[in-house]
Write a protein that holds these residues in place. Structure first.
Motif, short mmCIF file in Angstrom:
data_model
loop_
_atom_site.label_atom_id
_atom_site.label_comp_id
_atom_site.label_asym_id
_atom_site.label_seq_id
_atom_site.Cartn_x
_atom_site.Cartn_y
_atom_site.Cartn_z
N THR A 324 55.97 50.28 38.02
CA THR A 324 54.54 50.41 38.11
C THR A 324 53.59 50.68 36.40
O THR A 324 55.09 50.63 35.64
CB THR A 324 54.64 51.93 38.60
OG1 THR A 324 53.04 52.80 38.34
CG2 THR A 324 55.69 52.16 38.02
N LEU A 325 52.57 50.57 36.33
CA LEU A 325 52.46 51.09 34.24
C LEU A 325 52.28 52.34 34.22
O LEU A 325 51.67 52.44 33.72
CB LEU A 325 50.97 49.62 34.61
CG LEU A 325 51.21 48.56 34.60
CD1 LEU A 325 49.58 48.26 34.86
CD2 LEU A 325 51.64 47.69 33.90
N MET A 330 45.15 53.19 33.41
CA MET A 330 43.05 52.93 34.08
C MET A 330 43.12 51.34 33.41
O MET A 330 43.18 51.02 32.33
CB MET A 330 42.18 53.58 32.80
CG MET A 330 42.30 54.63 33.41
SD MET A 330 40.66 55.12 34.64
CE MET A 330 41.17 56.48 35.43
N PRO A 331 43.24 50.51 34.12
CA PRO A 331 42.87 49.12 33.76
C PRO A 331 42.04 48.36 33.22
O PRO A 331 40.67 49.38 34.05
CB PRO A 331 43.31 48.20 35.46
CG PRO A 331 43.05 49.44 36.66
CD PRO A 331 42.97 50.74 35.55
N ARG A 340 42.87 45.28 40.57
CA ARG A 340 43.07 46.00 39.39
C ARG A 340 44.26 47.20 39.97
O ARG A 340 42.67 49.06 39.79
CB ARG A 340 42.03 47.04 39.17
CG ARG A 340 41.09 45.91 38.08
CD ARG A 340 40.04 45.86 37.98
NE ARG A 340 39.19 47.35 36.51
CZ ARG A 340 39.19 48.46 36.95
NH1 ARG A 340 38.29 48.53 38.04
NH2 ARG A 340 39.14 49.28 36.19
N TYR A 341 45.30 48.00 39.72
CA TYR A 341 45.81 48.60 40.74
C TYR A 341 47.50 49.09 39.40
O TYR A 341 47.91 47.34 39.35
CB TYR A 341 46.58 48.59 41.93
CG TYR A 341 46.94 49.46 42.67
CD1 TYR A 341 45.92 50.79 42.82
CD2 TYR A 341 48.50 49.32 43.09
CE1 TYR A 341 46.80 51.88 43.05
CE2 TYR A 341 49.29 50.70 43.93
CZ TYR A 341 48.46 51.51 43.69
OH TYR A 341 49.25 52.73 43.96
N MET A 432 31.65 36.40 29.08
CA MET A 432 33.10 36.97 29.97
C MET A 432 34.25 37.71 27.98
O MET A 432 33.80 36.68 27.38
CB MET A 432 33.30 36.06 30.75
CG MET A 432 35.09 36.88 30.97
SD MET A 432 35.76 35.54 32.71
CE MET A 432 33.87 36.13 33.72
N HIS A 433 34.64 38.97 28.15
CA HIS A 433 35.80 38.55 27.05
C HIS A 433 37.33 38.42 27.76
O HIS A 433 37.16 38.59 29.78
CB HIS A 433 35.54 40.23 26.44
CG HIS A 433 34.52 40.29 25.92
ND1 HIS A 433 34.23 39.67 24.87
CD2 HIS A 433 32.92 41.18 26.38
CE1 HIS A 433 33.38 39.98 24.27
NE2 HIS A 433 32.03 41.21 25.38
N GLU A 434 38.09 38.47 27.32
CA GLU A 434 39.72 38.28 28.01
C GLU A 434 39.86 39.47 28.46
O GLU A 434 40.15 40.01 29.78
CB GLU A 434 40.40 38.76 27.22
CG GLU A 434 40.95 36.91 26.68
CD GLU A 434 41.04 35.97 27.92
OE1 GLU A 434 41.49 36.46 29.35
OE2 GLU A 434 41.36 35.25 27.34
N THR A 435 39.08 40.68 28.12
CA THR A 435 39.25 42.16 28.74
C THR A 435 37.98 42.88 28.11
O THR A 435 37.14 42.48 28.22
CB THR A 435 40.23 42.93 28.13
OG1 THR A 435 40.55 43.29 26.70
CG2 THR A 435 41.99 42.52 28.66
#
Ligand SMILES: *Cc1c(COP(=O)(O)O)cnc(C)c1O
Length: 439
Positions: A324-325, A330-331, A340-341, A432-435
């Motif tokens: 777990t993160l 918050m991804p 995104r979990y 688009m960006h990486e994140t």
């Protein structure tokens, strides 16, 4: 003679049982714990939100569980699904590797998720449930459950993460077409939603918040049960039909996999393809590598900690032993919404801990580059989630070319990307960006 591309099972060859890896783990999984008492959860704790028949599956030590006829009849709308050899992708990469993909995007909702939505709706119907509550991120799970509820005559109440509710109207419309009620989460329907809105009226929502809302809705409405589309043992169980079919189809192709890939969000499509092969690995019948592929910006298996954590933000679920993160994580808003979990299925986490599987993480731009390569050679537009597996397969196929070595690569194409074309627009037009958010 031309190369055979499709490996199709006849209807009567569809597996009759799901496979439960819990029967074969060399060391048992740590049990989920009650958040208050810290004792293992009991059947009684779980039946507050799930029907007893599904809780029994969740806790079952049985190796094979028969697929009820009524479920098999609905599976027959799209199962068995095809296994294909990606000859054109092999040619494009000039690789000696043989690449196969199991295509789950042929389901009515366009992903593997109906494999568990259908039995969950069925078992609830049999148990007397009138209404199901659930959450959805980008909408793949919500549309799958909405479809299954319409088939079995259940009401369906869905909390959809607000940012997706506004940015991805088509899956919301799909859910409404199937007759479901859809709320943007955080909503004013629940106390928890109202609390989040009071603190931040502009909250975009998250999967963790939506889960908390769906669980609160469940406990407050008689006749309502909760349904989850990934992470839990019974979900991994239902998805095992993917790998059971694939084993039969690889035998038709006359090859054995050297490396198996699937993307991993909560872990269900990965478990579905992988667990029947993990069984063979435990039995010493194969040495294949099995690899879960996750986003670099939400890397629970590769960067997370293995510990007890909650499944949701409001800390209402049992504590599960998983990579777990952290349940407050918050991804970033990457386009592969289904990945995104913050956590990973306890069964998949246990496989990783025991060294039965591996994991790697890939960045978003590389994923979309792979998706476009795949679409332009195979003709099929893959879901952004599934494209994580494609990116890993392409790297492995290039390695095969460099080492001049044939390997058999098999991956799960968990869904098609036809309702995700806005994400491809963002990639193709350079927004688009990486994140984080697009320009
Ligand atoms: C939801 C989804 C995923 C991620 O969920 P898992 O439980 O990790 O399988 C992957 N692919 C597609 C197409 C999805 O809809």
């Amino acid at each position: 003679m031309s190369q055979q591309i499709q490996f199709l099972l006849r209807a009567e060859e569809m597996p009759t049982h799901w496979y439960n890896l819990n029967a074969d783990f060399p060391e048992p999984m740590p049990p989920p714990l009650h958040p208050g008492t810290k004792q293992p959860v009991t059947l009684g704790d779980m039946t507050a939100i799930f029907p007893e028949n599904l809780v029994r599956q969740e806790m079952s030590p049985e190796r094979h569980i028969e697929i009820p006829q009524a479920v098999a009849d609905v599976y027959a709308l799209y199962r068995p699904t095809p296994l294909l050899r990606a000859v054109r992708l092999e040619q494009a990469l000039q690789t000696p590797a043989h690449i196969y993909y199991k295509y789950e995007g042929v389901s009515p909702a366009g992903s593997h998720k109906p494999n568990t939505a259908i039995p969950q709706a069925y078992y609830n119907k049999v148990a007397g449930t009138k209404r199901l509550a659930t959450e959805t991120g980008a909408g793949q799970w919500g549309s799958s459950l909405a479809m299954a509820c319409s088939v079995f005559g259940l009401e369906c109440n869905i909390y959809m993460v607000k940012v997706s509710f506004h940015q991805k109207p088509y899956r919301k419309l799909l859910m409404q077409t199937y007759g479901a009620t859809v709320h943007a989460s955080p909503s004013t329907e629940t106390e928890f939603g109202r609390k989040v809105l009071a603190a931040d009226p502009d909250s975009h929502g998250s999967l963790g918040i939506a889960i908390s809302e769906a669980i609160e809705d469940t406990v407050k409405h008689p006749g309502t049960k909760y349904s989850l589309g990934s992470v839990l043992n019974h979900v991994c169980l239902h998805q095992s039909i993917i790998g059971e079919e694939t084993i039969r189809q690889m035998a038709m192709a006359g090859e054995e996999p050297d490396v198996i890939f699937a993307c991993a969000g909560g872990g269900s499509n990965f478990a579905g393809l992988a667990f029947p092969f993990v069984r063979q690995k435990i039995a010493g019948k194969t040495k294949c590598r099995i690899v879960g592929v996750e986003p670099a910006s939400c890397p629970s298996l590769t960067k997370g900690e293995l510990r007890y954590d909650f499944g949701d933000t409001a800390e209402t679920t049992p504590l599960m032993m998983m990579y777990t993160l952290g349940h407050q994580f918050m991804p970033p808003s990457i386009h592969a919404g289904g990945l995104r979990y913050h956590g990973m299925a306890p069964m998949v986490s246990h496989c990783k801990k025991l060294g039965l599987i591996e994991a790697l993480a890939v960045p978003q731009m590389k994923v979309f580059k792979a998706a476009v390569t795949f679409a332009r050679s195979e003709g099929l537009v893959p879901a952004p989630e599934s494209s994580h597996a494609i990116a890993a397969v392409i790297d492995e196929a290039i390695k095969c070319r460099e080492e001049n070595r044939k390997r058999v690569l098999v991956f799960n194409l968990s869904g098609n990307g036809l309702l995700d074309l806005a994400a491809f627009d963002s990639y193709l037009t350079g927004k688009m960006h990486e994140t984080g958010n697009d320009d």
